[in-house]
Design a protein around this motif. Sequence first.
Motif, PDB file in Angstrom:
ATOM      1  N   LEU A   1      40.241 -32.333  -6.652  1.00 24.16           N
ATOM      2  CA  LEU A   1      40.147 -31.319  -5.607  1.00 24.16           C
ATOM      3  C   LEU A   1      39.461 -30.058  -6.092  1.00 24.16           C
ATOM      4  N   SER A   2      39.735 -29.657  -7.329  1.00 20.63           N
ATOM      5  CA  SER A   2      39.129 -28.425  -7.825  1.00 20.63           C
ATOM      6  C   SER A   2      37.614 -28.530  -7.828  1.00 20.63           C
ATOM      7  N   ARG A   3      37.089 -29.702  -8.175  1.00 19.13           N
ATOM      8  CA  ARG A   3      35.640 -29.864  -8.151  1.00 19.13           C
ATOM      9  C   ARG A   3      35.112 -29.919  -6.723  1.00 19.13           C
ATOM     10  N   GLU A   4      35.872 -30.542  -5.813  1.00 19.26           N
ATOM     11  CA  GLU A   4      35.444 -30.568  -4.417  1.00 19.26           C
ATOM     12  C   GLU A   4      35.323 -29.144  -3.882  1.00 19.26           C
ATOM     13  N   LYS A   5      36.335 -28.336  -4.157  1.00 20.69           N
ATOM     14  CA  LYS A   5      36.284 -26.961  -3.701  1.00 20.69           C
ATOM     15  C   LYS A   5      35.144 -26.213  -4.366  1.00 20.69           C
ATOM     16  N   TYR A   6      34.940 -26.525  -5.621  1.00 24.94           N
ATOM     17  CA  TYR A   6      33.876 -25.870  -6.371  1.00 24.94           C
ATOM     18  C   TYR A   6      32.516 -26.154  -5.747  1.00 24.94           C
ATOM     19  N   VAL A   7      32.277 -27.445  -5.433  1.00 23.61           N
ATOM     20  CA  VAL A   7      30.976 -27.835  -4.858  1.00 23.61           C
ATOM     21  C   VAL A   7      30.780 -27.195  -3.497  1.00 23.61           C
ATOM     22  N   LYS A   8      31.799 -27.247  -2.667  1.00 23.69           N
ATOM     23  CA  LYS A   8      31.664 -26.745  -1.308  1.00 23.69           C
ATOM     24  C   LYS A   8      31.349 -25.257  -1.324  1.00 23.69           C
ATOM     25  N   GLU A   9      32.136 -24.516  -2.080  1.00 23.04           N
ATOM     26  CA  GLU A   9      31.968 -23.075  -2.058  1.00 23.04           C
ATOM     27  C   GLU A   9      30.697 -22.632  -2.785  1.00 23.04           C
ATOM     28  N   ARG A  10      30.382 -23.239  -3.925  1.00 24.23           N
ATOM     29  CA  ARG A  10      29.249 -22.754  -4.695  1.00 24.23           C
ATOM     30  C   ARG A  10      27.915 -23.135  -4.057  1.00 24.23           C
ATOM     31  N   HIS A  11      27.791 -24.355  -3.537  1.00 23.77           N
ATOM     32  CA  HIS A  11      26.529 -24.739  -2.911  1.00 23.77           C
ATOM     33  C   HIS A  11      26.288 -23.955  -1.625  1.00 23.77           C
ATOM     34  N   LEU A  12      27.297 -23.871  -0.788  1.00 24.75           N
ATOM     35  CA  LEU A  12      27.123 -23.151   0.467  1.00 24.75           C
ATOM     36  C   LEU A  12      26.990 -21.651   0.235  1.00 24.75           C
ATOM     37  N   GLU A  13      27.751 -21.127  -0.742  1.00 25.60           N
ATOM     38  CA  GLU A  13      27.650 -19.702  -1.014  1.00 25.60           C
ATOM     39  C   GLU A  13      26.283 -19.358  -1.599  1.00 25.60           C
ATOM     40  N   ALA A  14      25.723 -20.269  -2.393  1.00 26.20           N
ATOM     41  CA  ALA A  14      24.393 -20.022  -2.935  1.00 26.20           C
ATOM     42  C   ALA A  14      23.350 -19.986  -1.821  1.00 26.20           C
TER      43      ALA A  14
ATOM     44  N   GLY B   1      21.932 -27.283  -2.928  1.00 28.87           N
ATOM     45  CA  GLY B   1      22.262 -27.119  -1.522  1.00 28.87           C
ATOM     46  C   GLY B   1      21.039 -27.199  -0.624  1.00 28.87           C
ATOM     47  N   ALA B   2      19.918 -26.630  -1.086  1.00 26.52           N
ATOM     48  CA  ALA B   2      18.685 -26.648  -0.291  1.00 26.52           C
ATOM     49  C   ALA B   2      18.169 -28.067  -0.116  1.00 26.52           C
ATOM     50  N   ARG B   3      18.295 -28.888  -1.141  1.00 24.34           N
ATOM     51  CA  ARG B   3      17.859 -30.283  -1.017  1.00 24.34           C
ATOM     52  C   ARG B   3      18.682 -31.020   0.040  1.00 24.34           C
ATOM     53  N   LEU B   4      20.000 -30.803  -0.010  1.00 26.03           N
ATOM     54  CA  LEU B   4      20.853 -31.439   0.991  1.00 26.03           C
ATOM     55  C   LEU B   4      20.535 -30.926   2.392  1.00 26.03           C
ATOM     56  N   LEU B   5      20.280 -29.631   2.496  1.00 25.80           N
ATOM     57  CA  LEU B   5      19.965 -29.057   3.802  1.00 25.80           C
ATOM     58  C   LEU B   5      18.646 -29.599   4.325  1.00 25.80           C
ATOM     59  N   LYS B   6      17.668 -29.757   3.449  1.00 29.43           N
ATOM     60  CA  LYS B   6      16.382 -30.305   3.872  1.00 29.43           C
ATOM     61  C   LYS B   6      16.543 -31.738   4.395  1.00 29.43           C
ATOM     62  N   MET B   7      17.432 -32.506   3.750  1.00 27.80           N
ATOM     63  CA  MET B   7      17.706 -33.862   4.243  1.00 27.80           C
ATOM     64  C   MET B   7      18.206 -33.815   5.682  1.00 27.80           C
ATOM     65  N   GLU B   8      19.054 -32.825   5.991  1.00 29.19           N
ATOM     66  CA  GLU B   8      19.570 -32.708   7.350  1.00 29.19           C
ATOM     67  C   GLU B   8      18.473 -32.292   8.322  1.00 29.19           C
ATOM     68  N   PHE B   9      17.586 -31.384   7.893  1.00 33.27           N
ATOM     69  CA  PHE B   9      16.471 -30.986   8.751  1.00 33.27           C
ATOM     70  C   PHE B   9      15.634 -32.193   9.155  1.00 33.27           C
ATOM     71  N   GLU B  10      15.399 -33.080   8.198  1.00 34.65           N
ATOM     72  CA  GLU B  10      14.389 -34.119   8.365  1.00 34.65           C
ATOM     73  C   GLU B  10      14.954 -35.469   8.785  1.00 34.65           C
ATOM     74  N   ARG B  11      16.222 -35.511   9.154  1.00 34.56           N
ATOM     75  CA  ARG B  11      16.759 -36.765   9.680  1.00 34.56           C
ATOM     76  C   ARG B  11      16.023 -37.122  10.965  1.00 34.56           C
ATOM     77  N   GLN B  12      15.663 -38.394  11.099  1.00 37.08           N
ATOM     78  CA  GLN B  12      14.896 -38.816  12.265  1.00 37.08           C
ATOM     79  C   GLN B  12      15.634 -38.521  13.560  1.00 37.08           C
ATOM     80  N   GLU B  13      16.962 -38.705  13.548  1.00 35.93           N
ATOM     81  CA  GLU B  13      17.717 -38.476  14.768  1.00 35.93           C
ATOM     82  C   GLU B  13      17.827 -36.992  15.117  1.00 35.93           C
ATOM     83  N   ALA B  14      17.440 -36.126  14.171  1.00 32.80           N
ATOM     84  CA  ALA B  14      17.540 -34.685  14.417  1.00 32.80           C
ATOM     85  C   ALA B  14      16.238 -34.081  14.917  1.00 32.80           C
ATOM     86  N   ILE B  15      15.134 -34.808  14.820  1.00 32.64           N
ATOM     87  CA  ILE B  15      13.812 -34.241  15.104  1.00 32.64           C
ATOM     88  C   ILE B  15      13.372 -34.590  16.522  1.00 32.64           C
ATOM     89  N   TYR B  16      13.059 -33.566  17.293  1.00 35.35           N
ATOM     90  CA  TYR B  16      12.463 -33.762  18.609  1.00 35.35           C
ATOM     91  C   TYR B  16      10.952 -33.662  18.456  1.00 35.35           C
TER      92      TYR B  16
END
Length: 999
Positions: free
Chosen positions: A846-859, A931-946
Motif C-alpha cells: 500500500l505504501s508504494r501504491e500511495k507513493y505512485v499515485k501521489e508522486r506521479h499526479l503531483e508531479a 505520469g506524462a507517458r501514462l497521460l499521453k496513452m489516455e489522450f491517444e486511445r482510439q476510443e477517446a479520439i473524435y
Amino acid sequence: MAAGILNFLRSVLSEHYPTIFAAISSVFVLVILTTVLPQVLLKNPNEPPVVFHWLPVIGSTVTYGMDPFKFFSNCQAKYGDVFTFILLGRKVTVYLGSKGNQFILNGKLKDVNAEEIYSVLCTPVFGKDVVYDVPNAKFMEQKKFIKSGLASDALRTYVPLMEDEITSFIHREPDFKGPCGTVNIPTKMAQTTIFTASRTLQGKEVREKLDTTFAALYHALDDGFQPINFMLPWFPLPQNRRRDVAQGKMTQIYTDIIKARRSGEKQKDSEDMLWNLMDSTYKDGKSVPDTEIAHMMIALLMAGQHSSSVTSSWIMLHLAAQPEILEELYQEQLRVLGDTLKPLTYDNIQELTLLKYVIQESLRLHPPIHSIMRKVKNPLPIAGTNWVVPPSHVLLAAPATMGKSNDYFPEADIWDPYRWEKIADPKDEEKEKMDYGYGLVSTGADSTYLPFGAGRHRCIGELFANVQLSCVVSVMVRNFRLKNVEGKKGVVETDYSTPENDKGTRDDKAALVIDARMMSRVRISKGSRFGYSGLSSFTRIPLGGTISKPSFRLWRFSSLDHRLGVIKRSRKLSKVEKLDEASWPVQERLGRKLSVEFAGKSYEFDSLTLRDSCQCNKCIDPSTTQKTFDTTDIPNDIQAKDLQVNKDGSFSVSWTQDIAGFEDHRSHFSTRRSHAPDLFLLPPRVKPENVEASSRAKYPRILWCRADLEDGEHDRRVDYEDYMTNERTLRRVIQHLFQYGIAFISKVPAVLSAVSSIGNRIGPLKNTIYGSTWDVRSLSSAKNVADTSTDLGFHMDLLYYKEPPKLQILHFVKQSHEGGESLFTDSFRAVAALSRRLSRPKPFPLSREKYVKERHLEALRCFARPFHYKNNGHWLERRHPTIVIKNSVRWNPSLLEHAIEAVRWSPPFQATFLPHLRADSLPNFQYWLEGARLLKMEFERQEAIYQSRIEEGTCVIFDNWRILHARRAFSGGERWLRGAYIDNETFSQQVLKFDSSGP
C-alpha cells in the motif's frame, strides 16, 4: 371423409367462382355506397360535421387509434373545433379547445355522464359498488374518503417512506448491479411507482405481498384494460377470464387484511389509506362495507399507476437526450438540500423549481390520457352554431391537444422545462371552485394545461402524483446520469397502436407487475455503489399510447460526488499495462548520468533530459523552430554511446536506444548554454478549502469519449443564422462549451468577417502576435507548424503565453484537399481516467501504491513544463504545469478529476528543460515523465479520439484549456481556415450571464 368434403368444396368453388366473386363484390360495393352516399348527400345541418370514412362500424377507428393527436389535428384543420367520427359503431363528437373542455368537463350531471362510458371497462377490474358502478353522489363520497388520505399532512409522512422505498429498490434490484450493462428503465419506473404507492397508501401487508402474491394478480387485472372491452366487456376472452379470477382473489386478500385489523391482530402503528377507509362512514351513517373498501383499494392500486410510471419514464428519456438538464436538477438539489443532500421532505421538494418545471413539461408533451369521454344524456346545443349533439352521441374532450399546439406553446414539440418560467399559471385559489361532494376543487377547464382533468371528475390524486414523481426523479437524479446509447438521438415517438412487444408476444420476465410491451435498451455504467444490467420494456398506457423502443445510458454518482457537488462519469476503460515494478524506486531509473569534463570542471547531465534538449535541425524544424518529437517518446533507458568534447566547451553525443526514426542522430550542446544555475522550485500547495466550493455552475462539465461526441454531435451543432440572431441558441453554444468543451456551427458564409462575427457574439477577440484573427494555410516556408501539410499531433495553442486563450475558433473556409482530418480529445477525461487508474489497487504494498499515485499526479500538477515560440521576430517563453487545478481546491490526488481547471499540453512548442533543471530536481522530472507517458496513452486511445473531416462552411469552437486538437497530413487542393481566440475572462462573463438569467 375429410378429403372428400374438400374435393367437393373445391369443385363447387371452381365451378361457381365467378358468381361467388360477383356476389361478394356486390355486397362490398353496396356497403361502401350505403356508408359514403349518406355522408355526401344526406348531411345533417343541425349536427356537427362527420369525418369522412369508407367503412361502417369501423369508421375512423384505425386512424384515431394509430395517432389520436394527429387525427385531432387533421380533423380540426378540415372541420374546425367540433366534429363527429365513428368509433367502433359509436358516434363520437369531439369538441376541441378551451370551450370544448368547459362544455364537456364542466357539463351538468343531467346532461353528460361518465359512468356509462367507463363502467364497462373499470367495474370488472375494480369490483362492484365502487367508482363508476355506483350513482354519482355515492362515487363523490368515496372520492372524499380517499381525498382525505391524500391531504398535505398525509403527504408529509409519505415522502420519507417514498425515498426509502426507492433507495431500497435500487439497492436490492439485481438489474441495478454490475459495472455496466442494460436495464429496462420503464419497467423499473413502473415497479418503483407501484412500490412507493403501495408503501404509502396500501399498508405494510399489501406492500409485502407485492413481491410475491400480488405480482400475478396485478398483472391479470391490468390485462383487463383492453380497448375491446369498451365494446364487448362480456366477451369470453382468455384475459377476461384471468381478470375475473384475479379480481376475486385480490378482493379476498384485502378483506382478510381488513378482518385481521378489525380483530386486533394488526395494531394501528401508522396511517395509511386502508385505516382511513375503515374509519369512514357515508352521509347516511352507514360504515363502508369491507368488500367496498377492498374494491376501492384495488381501484386505488390500479388507478394512476400507469400515468405515474409512464411520466417518470418519459422524464428519464428526456434527461437522457438532454443530460444538461439532469445536471441542472442535481445542482438544484445541492443548492436547496445542501452539499450533503439532506433527505427529501414534503416542504423542501416544493422548493425544487426546476424539478416542478420538468414534471409539468413532461405531462404537457406526453399527456397520460389523450381522450376524456362522456355519454350525452340530453340534447346539447353548441353555442354560436346551429348544431345540437343528440343523446345517441358520445362527447370527447382532448385538453392535451392544447398543450401540443404552437398556438399556446411556442415550439410545442420541443421539450423545454424552462418555458414554465415565463408561463403565468393562475393558482387554484384564484379560480372559481365548486364542491361536487368531495371538497372544493377548481372548475377551471379553460386552462391550456389540464393533465389531471377538470370538473367533478378531476383526479383527486394530483398532489400525490406530483409528490411521487418528485421523489422518484429526485432520487434517480442524485444517483444516476443518463445519456443516449450509441446510434440513438433525441427521444422516441409515442406508439399508440402497439399493444404488445415487437415480437407479438408477452414478456413477463422484465417486470414484476408490469406487462412487457416494447423492448428498450439502457446502457449503464456505475459509480462507487451501484450498477445495472438487463433488458426491459415499456408499459401499455390505457387510452394514452405506448412509448416505442427508447434507449439511453445511465451513470451513477459515487458517494464522493455527493459531497463534491460535481459529477463523476464512470466509464468502462480499455485495459492498460500495469505499472512497471522496475520503476520502484524512481531513483533506480536515474542511472543515466553523463559527465562532461572541460577546463578542469566536471558537468553532470541526465541523459534523457540532455537528449530532449537537442536543438539540431532534425529535432527542431528550421522553418517553424518547433519540436518534431515529444519528450515522452524518449526511451527510459537511453544512454550516451559516444561523447566528443570540443575546445570551446561544446560537445556532441550519439545515443543508444534513441527515439524511433532518429537512428544515426547526434546531439550538439554547449556547457555555457546548458548548465544554467536556475533552480527549479515546486510551487507551494494551494490554500486548504472545501472541495465543495469548486464548482456551483449551472452546467457542470461532462467528460466524453469518441462515441459520446459522435452520438450527440447533432446536439452540439447549431445554424449560423440562428446563432447570430437567437439568444437562446447562443446560450446553447455557451452551455455546450462549458459542459463538453466543444461546439459546431454550420452554414457559415465564406467571408473573412465570419469568424469575427462568431467570436464577437461571445465577446471581444483576444489580440495575439498573430492578430485578432488569422489564417491557417499550407505555406512552403511556414513560421508555424499549423501552416504545414504534415501531421500535427495533439496540442493546445499559445502555451507560451502567461494565460493561453480560453476559446479557439476555427472557420473551415476551404477544404478541397485530400486528407487533413481534424482530431479532438477530451484531456479532462484523460486526467480522470489516469486518476482512477493510479488509484486502483496495485500488486505491491500500500505504501508504494500511495507513493505512485501521489508522486506521479503531483508531479503533473507541480512540475512546470517549458514552452516557447522563437520565430518571425517573436520570442515568447512560459512554463506551465501539465495539470492546473482550481485555486479554491485543496490538493488531493483522489479528487483530481473534480478539481481540474486546465491541462497544458503542446509538444511542438516545448522548450528545453535544461535551463531550469538541476540534478536535485531530477526525481521530480522523472515522476512527471512517467505520469506524462501514462497521460499521453489516455489522450491517444482510439476510443477517446473524435475524428472528422470538417465540412466547408463549418466553424468549430473549442476550449483551449481542455480540448486537445490535432490534424492528419494532407495533400493537393486548398485548405484554408480562419481563426480567432477569446480569453477566459470574456467567456466566464458569458457563462455567469446565462447561469444567472436562465434561458
